[in-house]
Scaffold this motif. Structure first.
Motif, PDB file in Angstrom:
ATOM      1  N   LEU A 195      18.502  14.468  76.530  1.00 56.68           N
ATOM      2  CA  LEU A 195      19.909  14.604  76.921  1.00 56.68           C
ATOM      3  C   LEU A 195      20.489  15.920  76.397  1.00 56.68           C
ATOM      4  O   LEU A 195      21.147  16.657  77.125  1.00 56.68           O
ATOM      5  CB  LEU A 195      20.698  13.408  76.363  1.00 56.68           C
ATOM      6  N   ILE A 196      20.197  16.223  75.147  1.00 58.74           N
ATOM      7  CA  ILE A 196      20.667  17.467  74.526  1.00 58.74           C
ATOM      8  C   ILE A 196      20.046  18.663  75.251  1.00 58.74           C
ATOM      9  O   ILE A 196      20.743  19.633  75.570  1.00 58.74           O
ATOM     10  CB  ILE A 196      20.315  17.498  73.014  1.00 58.74           C
ATOM     11  N   GLN A 197      18.745  18.587  75.544  1.00 64.17           N
ATOM     12  CA  GLN A 197      18.075  19.676  76.254  1.00 64.17           C
ATOM     13  C   GLN A 197      18.672  19.879  77.651  1.00 64.17           C
ATOM     14  O   GLN A 197      18.844  21.009  78.097  1.00 64.17           O
ATOM     15  CB  GLN A 197      16.565  19.414  76.363  1.00 64.17           C
ATOM     16  N   GLU A 246      33.163  14.994  71.823  1.00 64.57           N
ATOM     17  CA  GLU A 246      34.392  15.775  71.599  1.00 64.57           C
ATOM     18  C   GLU A 246      34.126  17.275  71.764  1.00 64.57           C
ATOM     19  O   GLU A 246      34.946  18.000  72.333  1.00 64.57           O
ATOM     20  CB  GLU A 246      34.939  15.478  70.191  1.00 64.57           C
ATOM     21  N   HIS A 247      32.978  17.731  71.281  1.00 61.84           N
ATOM     22  CA  HIS A 247      32.607  19.140  71.481  1.00 61.84           C
ATOM     23  C   HIS A 247      32.530  19.447  72.978  1.00 61.84           C
ATOM     24  O   HIS A 247      33.006  20.492  73.431  1.00 61.84           O
ATOM     25  CB  HIS A 247      31.248  19.459  70.838  1.00 61.84           C
ATOM     26  N   ILE A 248      31.937  18.521  73.734  1.00 57.88           N
ATOM     27  CA  ILE A 248      31.806  18.724  75.179  1.00 57.88           C
ATOM     28  C   ILE A 248      33.179  18.733  75.846  1.00 57.88           C
ATOM     29  O   ILE A 248      33.434  19.540  76.741  1.00 57.88           O
ATOM     30  CB  ILE A 248      30.863  17.676  75.806  1.00 57.88           C
ATOM     31  N   GLU A 280      31.569  29.341  69.654  1.00 64.26           N
ATOM     32  CA  GLU A 280      31.826  28.536  68.446  1.00 64.26           C
ATOM     33  C   GLU A 280      31.602  27.054  68.708  1.00 64.26           C
ATOM     34  O   GLU A 280      30.984  26.355  67.906  1.00 64.26           O
ATOM     35  CB  GLU A 280      33.273  28.737  67.980  1.00 64.26           C
ATOM     36  N   ILE A 281      32.105  26.579  69.848  1.00 61.85           N
ATOM     37  CA  ILE A 281      31.938  25.165  70.209  1.00 61.85           C
ATOM     38  C   ILE A 281      30.452  24.857  70.355  1.00 61.85           C
ATOM     39  O   ILE A 281      29.971  23.821  69.866  1.00 61.85           O
ATOM     40  CB  ILE A 281      32.713  24.822  71.506  1.00 61.85           C
ATOM     41  N   MET A 282      29.712  25.749  71.012  1.00 63.36           N
ATOM     42  CA  MET A 282      28.272  25.537  71.191  1.00 63.36           C
ATOM     43  C   MET A 282      27.545  25.525  69.845  1.00 63.36           C
ATOM     44  O   MET A 282      26.631  24.723  69.639  1.00 63.36           O
ATOM     45  CB  MET A 282      27.675  26.602  72.112  1.00 63.36           C
ATOM     46  N   GLN A 283      27.957  26.387  68.928  1.00 65.97           N
ATOM     47  CA  GLN A 283      27.337  26.395  67.594  1.00 65.97           C
ATOM     48  C   GLN A 283      27.614  25.077  66.874  1.00 65.97           C
ATOM     49  O   GLN A 283      26.721  24.515  66.241  1.00 65.97           O
ATOM     50  CB  GLN A 283      27.873  27.571  66.760  1.00 65.97           C
ATOM     51  N   ASP A 284      28.848  24.595  66.959  1.00 65.75           N
ATOM     52  CA  ASP A 284      29.195  23.309  66.336  1.00 65.75           C
ATOM     53  C   ASP A 284      28.377  22.183  66.954  1.00 65.75           C
ATOM     54  O   ASP A 284      27.875  21.305  66.246  1.00 65.75           O
ATOM     55  CB  ASP A 284      30.691  23.003  66.501  1.00 65.75           C
ATOM     56  N   PHE A 285      28.252  22.210  68.275  1.00 60.72           N
ATOM     57  CA  PHE A 285      27.478  21.195  68.986  1.00 60.72           C
ATOM     58  C   PHE A 285      26.024  21.228  68.497  1.00 60.72           C
ATOM     59  O   PHE A 285      25.437  20.190  68.184  1.00 60.72           O
ATOM     60  CB  PHE A 285      27.544  21.427  70.502  1.00 60.72           C
ATOM     61  N   LYS A 286      25.449  22.421  68.447  1.00 59.76           N
ATOM     62  CA  LYS A 286      24.047  22.596  68.013  1.00 59.76           C
ATOM     63  C   LYS A 286      23.872  22.053  66.607  1.00 59.76           C
ATOM     64  O   LYS A 286      22.951  21.276  66.329  1.00 59.76           O
ATOM     65  CB  LYS A 286      23.674  24.073  68.103  1.00 59.76           C
ATOM     66  N   GLU A 300      21.628  17.473  63.225  1.00 60.75           N
ATOM     67  CA  GLU A 300      21.731  16.715  61.980  1.00 60.75           C
ATOM     68  C   GLU A 300      20.774  15.536  61.964  1.00 60.75           C
ATOM     69  O   GLU A 300      20.301  15.137  60.918  1.00 60.75           O
ATOM     70  CB  GLU A 300      23.152  16.179  61.790  1.00 60.75           C
ATOM     71  N   CYS A 301      20.505  14.970  63.125  1.00 61.25           N
ATOM     72  CA  CYS A 301      19.698  13.753  63.232  1.00 61.25           C
ATOM     73  C   CYS A 301      18.202  14.019  63.105  1.00 61.25           C
ATOM     74  O   CYS A 301      17.427  13.107  62.923  1.00 61.25           O
ATOM     75  CB  CYS A 301      19.923  13.078  64.586  1.00 61.25           C
TER      76      CYS A 301
END
Length: 150
Positions: free
Chosen positions: A9-11, A82-84, A137-143, A148-149
């Protein structure tokens, strides 16, 4: 088809973002070609391009929103959804600014004597740069949050 496992999903989300970047590039190239047809302008070709670009962006956004929903509900990751949400809002702003810039460029080409046109173009470009920085910035936060998991 939106993937069902987290990593896929992330990819898929990253892939859609790169599709979005490519769509902007095509939009920009198409507009430059349109400007070269001035002063008569081949509006029919440009209108077709805008239609195709709009369809591409709609398809990307639809799938991104599906991913957002899956992240929130299936994976209990409201932080990522929320990032999305923020990203979608900034992407909308970027698209509106891009259209505004294209109109300003045509106006500057049609009215080379009007110095205000160039100022307007520079202001819009500056807004686009700020929007791109916010998107980054949003993409960096998302990444960061999605890794983290791991």
């Amino acid at each position: 088809m939106v993937p069902t496992d987290f990593k896929a999903l992330i990819q898929r989300f990253y892939h859609l973002q790169s599709e979005r970047v490519e769509t902007y590039r095509l939009f920009e190239e198409g507009h430059e070609a349109y400007l070269r047809t001035g002063p008569q302008y081949d509006f029919d070709h440009y209108r077709q391009l805008v239609h195709e670009i709009t369809q591409a962006f709609c398809g990307i956004s639809k799938e991104v929103l599906e991913i957002k929903g899956k992240l929130h509900h299936d994976f209990d990751r409201p932080d990522l959804s929320e990032h999305i949400e923020k990203l979608q809002s900034k992407e909308k702003q970027k698209l509106e600014l891009t259209a505004k810039l294209q109109l300003a460029r045509q106006r500057a080409q049609d009215h080379p004597e009007d110095e205000g046109c160039q100022e307007n173009i520079q202001e819009i470009k500056h807004e686009i740069i700020k929007t791109k920085e916010a998107l980054s910035e949003i993409m960096q936060d998302f990444k960061y949050d999605s890794e983290e998991c791991d």
